[in-house]
Design a protein around this motif. Structure first.
Motif, PDB file in Angstrom:
ATOM      1  N   LEU A  49       0.542  -1.210   0.044  1.00 34.79           N
ATOM      2  CA  LEU A  49      -0.007  -0.031   0.164  1.00 34.79           C
ATOM      3  C   LEU A  49       0.721   1.701  -0.002  1.00 34.79           C
ATOM      4  O   LEU A  49       0.864   2.090  -1.015  1.00 34.79           O
TER       5      LEU A  49
ATOM      6  N   LYS B 257      -6.633   3.053  -1.026  1.00 31.43           N
ATOM      7  CA  LYS B 257      -6.692   3.992   0.234  1.00 31.43           C
ATOM      8  C   LYS B 257      -6.251   3.209   1.280  1.00 31.43           C
ATOM      9  O   LYS B 257      -5.631   2.404   1.628  1.00 31.43           O
ATOM     10  N   GLU B 258      -5.622   4.439   2.438  1.00 28.42           N
ATOM     11  CA  GLU B 258      -5.356   3.489   3.743  1.00 28.42           C
ATOM     12  C   GLU B 258      -6.645   3.940   4.537  1.00 28.42           C
ATOM     13  O   GLU B 258      -6.885   5.299   5.213  1.00 28.42           O
ATOM     14  N   GLY B 259      -6.869   2.967   4.989  1.00 33.07           N
ATOM     15  CA  GLY B 259      -8.663   3.130   6.542  1.00 33.07           C
ATOM     16  C   GLY B 259      -7.793   1.777   7.567  1.00 33.07           C
ATOM     17  O   GLY B 259      -8.257   3.174   8.577  1.00 33.07           O
ATOM     18  N   CYS B 260      -7.466   1.532   7.972  1.00 33.49           N
ATOM     19  CA  CYS B 260      -6.634   0.982   9.194  1.00 33.49           C
ATOM     20  C   CYS B 260      -5.226   0.622   8.777  1.00 33.49           C
ATOM     21  O   CYS B 260      -4.720   0.508   9.812  1.00 33.49           O
ATOM     22  N   ASN B 261      -4.762  -0.032   8.325  1.00 36.79           N
ATOM     23  CA  ASN B 261      -3.371  -0.333   8.026  1.00 36.79           C
ATOM     24  C   ASN B 261      -3.325  -1.893   8.577  1.00 36.79           C
ATOM     25  O   ASN B 261      -1.952  -2.282   8.648  1.00 36.79           O
TER      26      ASN B 261
ATOM     27  N   GLY C  84      -5.142  -4.528   8.332  1.00 36.06           N
ATOM     28  CA  GLY C  84      -6.364  -6.061   7.041  1.00 36.06           C
ATOM     29  C   GLY C  84      -7.901  -5.531   6.946  1.00 36.06           C
ATOM     30  O   GLY C  84      -8.899  -6.187   7.243  1.00 36.06           O
ATOM     31  N   ASN C  85      -8.383  -4.440   8.073  1.00 37.25           N
ATOM     32  CA  ASN C  85      -9.211  -4.544   8.695  1.00 37.25           C
ATOM     33  C   ASN C  85     -11.016  -3.513   8.071  1.00 37.25           C
ATOM     34  O   ASN C  85     -11.771  -3.839   8.166  1.00 37.25           O
ATOM     35  N   CYS C  86     -10.536  -2.752   7.053  1.00 36.15           N
ATOM     36  CA  CYS C  86     -11.422  -2.040   6.531  1.00 36.15           C
ATOM     37  C   CYS C  86     -11.334  -2.129   4.564  1.00 36.15           C
ATOM     38  O   CYS C  86     -12.376  -1.922   3.973  1.00 36.15           O
ATOM     39  N   GLY C  87     -10.696  -2.891   4.178  1.00 33.45           N
ATOM     40  CA  GLY C  87     -10.783  -2.993   2.913  1.00 33.45           C
ATOM     41  C   GLY C  87     -10.291  -1.457   1.876  1.00 33.45           C
ATOM     42  O   GLY C  87     -10.348  -2.534   0.535  1.00 33.45           O
ATOM     43  N   ALA C  88      -9.740  -0.494   2.691  1.00 28.09           N
ATOM     44  CA  ALA C  88     -10.318   0.363   1.810  1.00 28.09           C
ATOM     45  C   ALA C  88      -8.729   0.640   0.893  1.00 28.09           C
ATOM     46  O   ALA C  88      -8.757   0.877  -0.540  1.00 28.09           O
ATOM     47  N   CYS C  89      -6.930  -0.784   1.214  1.00 27.01           N
ATOM     48  CA  CYS C  89      -6.774  -1.131   0.546  1.00 27.01           C
ATOM     49  C   CYS C  89      -6.579  -2.060  -0.762  1.00 27.01           C
ATOM     50  O   CYS C  89      -5.539  -2.088  -0.873  1.00 27.01           O
TER      51      CYS C  89
ATOM     52  N   ALA D 179      -5.354  -7.519   1.217  1.00 26.45           N
ATOM     53  CA  ALA D 179      -5.691  -5.883   1.573  1.00 26.45           C
ATOM     54  C   ALA D 179      -3.775  -5.313   1.936  1.00 26.45           C
ATOM     55  O   ALA D 179      -2.897  -6.278   1.902  1.00 26.45           O
TER      56      ALA D 179
ATOM     57  N   CYS E 127      -2.315  -3.766   2.694  1.00 26.49           N
ATOM     58  CA  CYS E 127      -1.832  -3.127   4.031  1.00 26.49           C
ATOM     59  C   CYS E 127      -1.200  -3.922   4.186  1.00 26.49           C
ATOM     60  O   CYS E 127      -0.630  -4.142   5.356  1.00 26.49           O
TER      61      CYS E 127
HETATM   62  S1  FES Z   1      -5.905  -0.485   4.791  1.00 25.31           S
HETATM   63 FE1  FES Z   1      -6.993  -1.156   6.154  1.00 25.31          FE
HETATM   64  S2  FES Z   1      -7.476  -2.860   4.964  1.00 25.31           S
HETATM   65 FE2  FES Z   1      -5.869  -2.522   4.688  1.00 25.31          FE
END
Ligand code: FES
Ligand code: FES
Lengths: 762, 158
Positions: free
Chosen positions: B26, B39-43, B45-50, B60, B62
């Motif tokens: 990422l 995108k980065e939402g959590c870094n 593995g829990n949000c899927g934005a990446c 993911a 990240c």
């Molecule tokens: S930034 Fe959230 S899963 Fe990778």
């Protein structure tokens, strides 16, 4: 809050408003081209990181940054001592209260004391974020631990450790008064509450608790500061309000407002959590010290530990009615966490707990309680969700006790247009009775619900919304196209809904209009995108600017025909000479003649609308409870909302669905979990669990439209109220499913099982 | 920290970069290759934005290291549209208002693209199950689900 003045009648026939054009900023969002806060890379840019306190309450004895500063790639290290001294700390807030700027500055970086787990104590700027983080780990802080205060009851108890020797009481929406060492208070009473309870046929008394939840925007906080001159600062940031950031920064940096430019980037969600400075002052100071741009991007755990959340609350409700189901008296005692500093959403929570009902005798006693948790922030209808859960649940129980149909009970008591409101003016047009009847006739409500441990619940909610300052500027190009600039951050498509209002007002094709979010140098002061105000209040500014533009264009047409401007009519993109309707000029033709008729065609407007019109919503929900595990499944969900006039019905539905799902998360599983030491134990999105697509069904939307006379098209705020009704509706459904009352949020499996065992035995 | 030379294919283009071993895919996409659509939402593995497609697998980014991309193929949101047309999913997300703030949108698009590859005609339940990897805080998911259904129908026809 001022009484709305009588406005002109609202428009009822529309060409553009009420349609669903594709948003113009959409394409760059689906291709990945849209630039959000973290998407800028400036030449020479450094990356920041923060060191945060692991203790909830401590005095900072010393900070040794020498090892961090010596790390290769580190460009500067700062602590609270490096921040500028504020020249004025207490400033006037709206509605008569005061805001202590020092509190907001100290919340960005602690000076002598840390007040919560996650409070920033130092920051580093380095060549990349890994180096910055490594440097943070090398900073040595000596703390003198102080006893933390971790819940509202402890905080208001006598002898509790005192957080602030002195404080400026919070003034969110309405001012609170200094009351206790750790709490400001909002007290209101009318009628004779105690005597009336004796005369009630039915009285319910309940205690409710709710947990802290986070706004949960998917984009973490981010900012980039760059000094473009010795005394001129530019901030590229993700914010709900560029002007708010500018004004806070002017205060924190002792700079003139005009010397700071805030460039709002695309924002990845806010919900009330991104309207204040967290990072900008740190980035600016580090950028000044290094002479280079500095970007700071929070990690998710920093977002959860250091920003947001909405307060945990304790609410005691006593409410009574007569045998006819008429509410006679109510007494609410509310303890809302303020967090580390005063100014949580106690006032709006208290004020709107019961506003949707007429109750002659009411006592409201609310406390804004300081304790060792992050400074609480607004979250979509701030304070209303907690207050509504308590009050609406008590009212549901009271209706049941009185043996009256729940909708009939609400109809008997509902605030109607013309009824006197607690703020001292009559209720403006509002579809309250229409909404309650719409529940009764809703196909969801009339459908049979069968099956064991299944139940249906309803709830009804009210929220104020906001007006406040907005500016819009409209410019015509010689080819007949239009650029519209407002100061409102676009969280969800408001560039489109504002452009549509301009197209409607001007009578031109919506495609001619390009709307953008101005930076603070390019448009007039506009309050943050909060309080469901953008489409409503900035919309009014847009319409005003359009009206001025049309007047100017009439003059230009008149010039061509050598008559007075008053001799010209305008409708649907065509200017006509009143005395000779064969003489016409199109909107585009006047644009094309601008240079020969007096120069470029522009118009601007600044507005401060009062007639917000208020928001109401209701929910119908079916649940199934697994009585073995305590898990609650949502089977069917319907929401109803009075939106005044839906400018873009798809976007309105999106607000209704998104807010409802946030409310479902609040009701069923979201919570901040602090251990007894005051450490947040679930600062990840694995453990702080927001609803996924699999957790919720489709949220069916019913849009009701009772025009708000405070807006030329009848628009009222939409964004906030959808989050309010779900917890009370789901509690009602669970009660109807298994006969057990849940008085504590979240209604997670553990709490449901506990309630089953307590109320029905194991 | 010494850097590693990586050669990889991103959206069909061969690219090279130098990455520190600790940099995630990422981070490399965003900071080194300036492909900021992911995108980065959590870094963690829990949000899927990446979400990106990594050698044919939805991941993911990240949670993948940049150096692991060596010799692999990476697909990001920037590769979905052609110069002439949006991908049917992109078009459907626009038409169905499958976004509000749009920060989650690239992740949902990539994830949905992979779903439709394996299941061209998914049921609502299958869509909701698959997309449970991706968090959206704005929409409440309904319009995203509808957008995926619409895109599936359009792609079936084509
Ligand atoms: S930034 Fe959230 S899963 Fe990778
Ligand atoms: S659209 Fe904002 S998080 Fe999905």
């Amino acid at each position: 809050m001022n009484a709305p003045t009588t406005p002109p009648p609202v428009k009822t026939e529309f060409d553009v408003v009420g349609t669903t054009p594709i948003r113009k900023d959409g394409e760059e969002k689906v291709t990945g081209a849209a630039l959000f806060g973290d998407d800028i890379h400036l030449p020479g840019m450094l990356h920041g990181a923060m060191l945060r306190s692991p203790h909830p309450h401590a005095r900072i004895v010393s900070i040794d940054t020498s090892k961090a500063a010596a790390l290769k790639g580190v460009r500067t290290v700062i602590t609270g001592a490096d921040m500028p001294t504020l020249s004025s700390t207490v400033v006037a807030a709206g509605e008569g209260g005061e805001v202590n700027m020092q509190d907001i500055a100290d919340n960005c970086i602690a000076r002598d004391k840390v007040f919560y787990d996650g409070h920033v104590v130092a920051a580093v700027a380095a060549d990349n974020k890994h180096i910055a983080e490594a440097a943070c780990a090398l900073i040595e802080v000596e703390y003198e631990l102080l006893e933390p205060v971790l819940n509202v009851h402890d905080a208001v108890a006598e002898g509790a450790p005192v957080l602030h020797e002195d404080y400026t009481p919070g003034a969110f929406l309405f001012p609170t008064q200094k009351a206790l060492p750790n709490a400001g208070r909002l007290f209101m009473e009318h009628g004779d509450v105690d005597a009336t309870f004796d005369a009630c046929d039915h009285v319910v008394e309940r205690e409710f608790t709710t947990k802290s939840v986070h706004q949960g925007y998917i984009e973490p906080h981010v900012t980039t500061a760059v000094w473009t001159g010795e005394d001129t600062l530019t901030i590229h940031t993700s914010t709900q309000g560029g002007f708010a950031i500018r004004d806070f920064m002017a205060s924190f940096m002792n700079m003139p407002m005009s010397k700071i430019k805030v460039v709002p980037m695309e924002i990845g969600g806010g919900f009330g959590g991104k309207d204040v400075v967290y990072l900008d002052s740190l980035a600016a100071v580090m950028a000044k010290r290094t002479g280079r741009p500095v970007k700071i991007f929070m990690s998710r755990s920093e977002v959860l530990r250091g920003t947001g959340p909405s307060p945990e609350t304790y609410i005691k409700v006593k409410i009574g009615c007569n045998n006819e189901g008429q509410l006679l008296a109510a007494d609410l005692y509310l303890l809302f966490e303020a967090g580390a500093y005063p100014g949580g959403p106690i006032a709006p929570g208290t004020m709107c707990a019961l506003t949707r009902y007429n109750i002659p005798n009411v006592r409201l006693d609310g406390y804004d309680v300081f304790l060792n948790k992050p400074k609480m922030k607004p979250y979509r209808a701030p304070g209303a969700t907690q207050a509504n859960f308590a009050a609406e649940s008590a009212i549901a129980d009271l209706a049941e006790m009185a043996g009256i149909d729940p909708i009939q009970f609400r109809l008997t008591n509902a605030l109607k247009p013309g009824d006197m409101m607690p703020m001292g003016f009559p209720c403006p047009p509002l579809g309250s009775i229409e909404m309650l009847n719409a529940i009764k006739n809703h196909p969801h409500y009339t459908a049979p619900l069968e099956g064991e441990n299944r139940g249906r619940g309803i709830s009804y909610a009210f929220w104020f919304g906001a007006g406040l300052a907005s500016c819009a500027e409209i410019r015509c190009n010689t080819d007949g196209t239009i650029n519209l600039t407002t100061g409102s951050a676009d969280l969800s498509g408001t560039r489109t809904t504002l452009g549509m209002q301009a197209a409607e007002e001007l009578g031109v094709d919506n495609d001619l209009i390009t709307t953008n979010v101005g930076d603070t140098d390019s448009v007039g002061y506009t309050f943050q995108s909060v309080g469901s105000r953008t489409t409503f209040a900035t919309g009014i500014a847009v319409i005003s600017a359009c009206r001025k533009l049309v007047e100017e264009m009439k003059k230009r047409a008149a010039m061509e025909w050598e008559v007075e401007g008053s001799e010209v009519d305008y409708a649907s993109g065509v200017f006509t000479l009143k005395s000779d309707s064969s003489k016409t000029l199109s909107f585009g033709e006047i644009c094309g003649k601008a240079d020969h008729t007096g120069g470029p065609l522009i118009a601007d407007a600044s507005e401060f609308p009062e007639g917000v019109g208020f928001q109401i919503a209701a929910n119908i929900v079916d649940v199934e409870v697994d009585v073995e595990t305590g898990k609650v499944d949502i089977l069917r969900y319907s929401t109803l909302q009075d939106v005044g006039k839906a400018v873009h019905p798809d976007f309105v539905e999106g607000q209704m669905q998104g807010g409802t799902v946030q409310g479902i998360g609040w009701a069923l599983n979201e919570e901040y979990f602090y251990d007894e030491k005051g450490t947040l134990r679930n600062p990840t999105l694995l453990d702080y669990r927001m609803p996924t697509s699999l957790d919720v069904p489709n949220i069916d939307c019913t849009i009701l439209e009772t025009p708000n006379p405070g807006h030329p098209y009848g628009v009222r705020g939409v964004g906030e109220v959808p989050i309010v009704p779900p917890p009370a509706a789901i509690r009602d459904a669970i009660k109807n499913a298994i006969g057990v009352s849940l008085n504590d949020l979240p209604m997670k499996p553990g709490n449901v099982l506990k309630a089953i065992w307590e109320q029905k035995g194991k | 920290m010494s850097k590693v030379h990586v050669t990889t294919t991103v959206n069909g283009d061969e690219v090279e970069f130098l990455a520190e071993p600790r940099q995630s895919l990422l981070e490399v996409l965003r900071d080194e290759l300036k492909l900021t659509g992911t995108k980065e939402g959590c870094n963690d593995g829990n949000c899927g934005a990446c979400s990106v497609v990594f050698d044919g697998t939805l991941v993911a980014s990240c949670c993948v290291l940049g150096v692991e991309a060596d010799g692999k193929k990476v697909e990001t949101v920037e590769g979905m549209a052609t110069p002439d047309a949006l991908h049917p999913l992109q078009q459907a997300f626009l038409e169905e208002t499958g976004m509000q703030c749009g920060i989650c949108t690239p992740g949902f698009l990539i994830s949905s693209k992979e779903l439709l590859k394996s299941k061209p005609n998914p049921s609502e339940e299958e869509i909701r199950f698959w997309l449970a990897n991706n968090l959206c805080r704005c929409t409440g998911y309904d319009k995203i689900v509808k957008a995926v259904q619409k895109a599936a129908a359009v792609m079936e026809e084509a």
